[in-house]
Design an enzyme around this catalytic site. Structure first.
Site, PDB file in Angstrom:
ATOM      1  N   ARG A 158     128.195  42.805  32.767  1.00 57.47           N
ATOM      2  CA  ARG A 158     128.464  41.566  33.422  1.00 57.47           C
ATOM      3  C   ARG A 158     127.986  40.356  32.635  1.00 57.47           C
ATOM      4  O   ARG A 158     128.418  39.239  32.843  1.00 57.47           O
ATOM      5  CB  ARG A 158     127.754  41.576  34.805  1.00 57.47           C
ATOM      6  CG  ARG A 158     128.399  42.553  35.772  1.00 57.47           C
ATOM      7  CD  ARG A 158     127.480  42.877  36.929  1.00 57.47           C
ATOM      8  NE  ARG A 158     126.430  43.762  36.452  1.00 57.47           N
ATOM      9  CZ  ARG A 158     125.442  44.199  37.241  1.00 57.47           C
ATOM     10  NH1 ARG A 158     125.348  43.790  38.471  1.00 57.47           N
ATOM     11  NH2 ARG A 158     124.533  45.033  36.784  1.00 57.47           N
ATOM     12  N   GLU A 193     129.945  39.410  23.646  1.00 56.12           N
ATOM     13  CA  GLU A 193     128.687  39.888  24.242  1.00 56.12           C
ATOM     14  C   GLU A 193     127.778  38.691  24.507  1.00 56.12           C
ATOM     15  O   GLU A 193     127.809  37.714  23.755  1.00 56.12           O
ATOM     16  CB  GLU A 193     127.968  40.803  23.242  1.00 56.12           C
ATOM     17  CG  GLU A 193     128.168  42.272  23.466  1.00 56.12           C
ATOM     18  CD  GLU A 193     127.396  42.817  24.647  1.00 56.12           C
ATOM     19  OE1 GLU A 193     127.149  42.082  25.620  1.00 56.12           O
ATOM     20  OE2 GLU A 193     127.048  44.007  24.597  1.00 56.12           O
ATOM     21  N   ASP A 194     126.965  38.789  25.540  1.00 59.10           N
ATOM     22  CA  ASP A 194     125.964  37.741  25.747  1.00 59.10           C
ATOM     23  C   ASP A 194     124.813  37.913  24.757  1.00 59.10           C
ATOM     24  O   ASP A 194     124.347  36.956  24.156  1.00 59.10           O
ATOM     25  CB  ASP A 194     125.449  37.738  27.194  1.00 59.10           C
ATOM     26  CG  ASP A 194     124.966  39.103  27.659  1.00 59.10           C
ATOM     27  OD1 ASP A 194     125.279  40.114  27.002  1.00 59.10           O
ATOM     28  OD2 ASP A 194     124.266  39.163  28.676  1.00 59.10           O
ATOM     29  N   ASP A 211     120.863  43.371  21.411  1.00 60.52           N
ATOM     30  CA  ASP A 211     119.432  43.659  21.461  1.00 60.52           C
ATOM     31  C   ASP A 211     119.168  44.813  20.491  1.00 60.52           C
ATOM     32  O   ASP A 211     119.078  44.606  19.284  1.00 60.52           O
ATOM     33  CB  ASP A 211     119.150  44.065  22.919  1.00 60.52           C
ATOM     34  CG  ASP A 211     117.763  43.740  23.381  1.00 60.52           C
ATOM     35  OD1 ASP A 211     116.831  44.070  22.658  1.00 60.52           O
ATOM     36  OD2 ASP A 211     117.605  43.168  24.476  1.00 60.52           O
ATOM     37  N   LYS A 223     119.323  39.207  18.943  1.00 64.95           N
ATOM     38  CA  LYS A 223     117.888  39.513  18.919  1.00 64.95           C
ATOM     39  C   LYS A 223     117.644  40.529  17.799  1.00 64.95           C
ATOM     40  O   LYS A 223     117.444  41.727  18.038  1.00 64.95           O
ATOM     41  CB  LYS A 223     117.494  40.095  20.281  1.00 64.95           C
ATOM     42  CG  LYS A 223     116.042  39.881  20.617  1.00 64.95           C
ATOM     43  CD  LYS A 223     115.631  40.686  21.828  1.00 64.95           C
ATOM     44  CE  LYS A 223     115.737  39.915  23.114  1.00 64.95           C
ATOM     45  NZ  LYS A 223     115.177  40.696  24.258  1.00 64.95           N
ATOM     46  N   VAL A 276     114.962  37.279  27.895  1.00 67.58           N
ATOM     47  CA  VAL A 276     115.531  35.977  28.274  1.00 67.58           C
ATOM     48  C   VAL A 276     116.560  36.116  29.391  1.00 67.58           C
ATOM     49  O   VAL A 276     117.212  37.154  29.536  1.00 67.58           O
ATOM     50  CB  VAL A 276     116.173  35.254  27.056  1.00 67.58           C
ATOM     51  CG1 VAL A 276     115.108  34.826  26.075  1.00 67.58           C
ATOM     52  CG2 VAL A 276     117.217  36.125  26.376  1.00 67.58           C
ATOM     53  N   ASP A 333     120.465  38.384  33.051  1.00 67.11           N
ATOM     54  CA  ASP A 333     119.748  38.565  34.318  1.00 67.11           C
ATOM     55  C   ASP A 333     118.362  39.178  34.158  1.00 67.11           C
ATOM     56  O   ASP A 333     118.022  39.751  33.119  1.00 67.11           O
ATOM     57  CB  ASP A 333     120.558  39.489  35.232  1.00 67.11           C
ATOM     58  CG  ASP A 333     120.473  40.956  34.774  1.00 67.11           C
ATOM     59  OD1 ASP A 333     120.741  41.218  33.583  1.00 67.11           O
ATOM     60  OD2 ASP A 333     120.123  41.810  35.594  1.00 67.11           O
TER      61      ASP A 333
HETATM   62  C1  PRP Z   1     122.874  43.829  28.205  1.00 70.20           C
HETATM   63  C2  PRP Z   1     123.805  42.945  27.385  1.00 70.20           C
HETATM   64  C3  PRP Z   1     124.394  43.887  26.395  1.00 70.20           C
HETATM   65  C4  PRP Z   1     123.322  44.940  26.208  1.00 70.20           C
HETATM   66  C5  PRP Z   1     122.645  44.706  24.904  1.00 70.20           C
HETATM   67  O1  PRP Z   1     123.608  44.408  29.231  1.00 70.20           O
HETATM   68  O2  PRP Z   1     124.780  42.336  28.189  1.00 70.20           O
HETATM   69  O3  PRP Z   1     125.581  44.478  26.868  1.00 70.20           O
HETATM   70  O4  PRP Z   1     122.388  44.799  27.283  1.00 70.20           O
HETATM   71  O5  PRP Z   1     121.616  45.623  24.723  1.00 70.20           O
HETATM   72  P1  PRP Z   1     121.553  46.625  23.494  1.00 70.20           P
HETATM   73  O6  PRP Z   1     121.926  45.871  22.250  1.00 70.20           O
HETATM   74  O7  PRP Z   1     120.095  47.043  23.497  1.00 70.20           O
HETATM   75  O8  PRP Z   1     122.454  47.776  23.768  1.00 70.20           O
HETATM   76  P2  PRP Z   1     122.923  45.078  30.499  1.00 70.20           P
HETATM   77  O9  PRP Z   1     122.828  46.559  30.283  1.00 70.20           O
HETATM   78  O10 PRP Z   1     121.647  44.368  30.831  1.00 70.20           O
HETATM   79  O11 PRP Z   1     124.015  44.842  31.624  1.00 70.20           O
HETATM   80  P3  PRP Z   1     124.668  43.482  32.150  1.00 70.20           P
HETATM   81  O12 PRP Z   1     125.639  43.009  31.076  1.00 70.20           O
HETATM   82  O13 PRP Z   1     125.352  43.881  33.409  1.00 70.20           O
HETATM   83  O14 PRP Z   1     123.566  42.470  32.371  1.00 70.20           O
END
Ligand code: PRP
Length: 184
Positions: free
Chosen positions: A45, A101-102, A105, A133, A155, A161
């Site tokens: 999301r 992507e937001d 990580d 990141k 963040v 979120d």
């Molecule tokens: C977050 C973000 C990326 C992912 C990055 O999603 O939106 O999709 O984590 O992390 P990574 O590089 O360690 O794989 P999350 O799983 O929090 O779900 P969301 O998009 O619903 O917030």
């Protein structure tokens, strides 16, 4: 719109985000000018705010599609096991694809996703992430368009979120400790 400064220590203001998104959209528009069959894929999301602003600033003919994946667990301890919760509505075979992507990580989500989407034979596949990141990276993934480099902090805001909340904050920042404490 209130900026709710009592919730986060602001890292990137709404104004800075808007300026950077505009610049990214211009860069993408220049690279893809004359390209038809462009599909912009948002990963739900977290990317919903970013993709909404980004595509509206892109002066190109394009389609928007979404995917949702689950990485089984919390972001800080991402397992790398990815499950598709919602797949694309349309085929991307022969299409130019930009995955939005937001945040990148560990890179595990994108690593899986890019490999998965490549098997569907797109004409090209690139990634655009608002936040990178780098320090947290476990898997190297190519991110062609990056909004901001992000320190290794948890963040929130502008789509990101904490326990499902704070996605609607217009700025990005680190949650204040008293907010964590209240949630416990
Ligand atoms: C977050 C973000 C990326 C992912 C990055 O999603 O939106 O999709 O984590 O992390 P990574 O590089 O360690 O794989 P999350 O799983 O929090 O779900 P969301 O998009 O619903 O917030």
């Amino acid at each position: 719109m209130p900026h709710r400064p009592y919730v986060i220590d602001e890292m990137i203001s709404a104004k800075s985000i808007a300026a950077r998104v505009e610049a990214l959209a211009k860069e993408i528009t220049a690279s893809y000018r004359g390209t038809n069959k462009l599909v912009v894929v948002g990963l739900l999301r977290g990317s919903f705010v970013f993709i909404a602003d980004l595509v509206r600033a892109m002066n190109l003919a394009l389609e928007v599609d979404f995917m949702a994946v689950s990485s089984y667990g919390d972001r800080p301890s991402s397992s790398g096991v990815v499950r598709i919760l919602k797949d694309l509505n349309s085929s991307i075979a022969g299409r130019h694809v930009i995955v939005v992507e937001d945040i990148v990580d560990t890179g595990l989500t994108l690593d899986y996703l890019v490999e998965n989407l490549q098997t569907r034979h797109p004409a090209s596949l690139k990634v655009c992430a608002l936040l990178d990141k780098r320090e947290a990276r476990k898997r190297e993934v190519a991110v062609e368009y990056i909004g901001f480099h992000c320190p290794n902090e948890f963040v929130v805001g502008y789509g990101l979120d904490y326990c499902g909340r704070y996605r609607n904050l217009p700025a990005i920042g680190v949650l204040k400790p008293e907010v964590y404490r209240k949630a416990e």
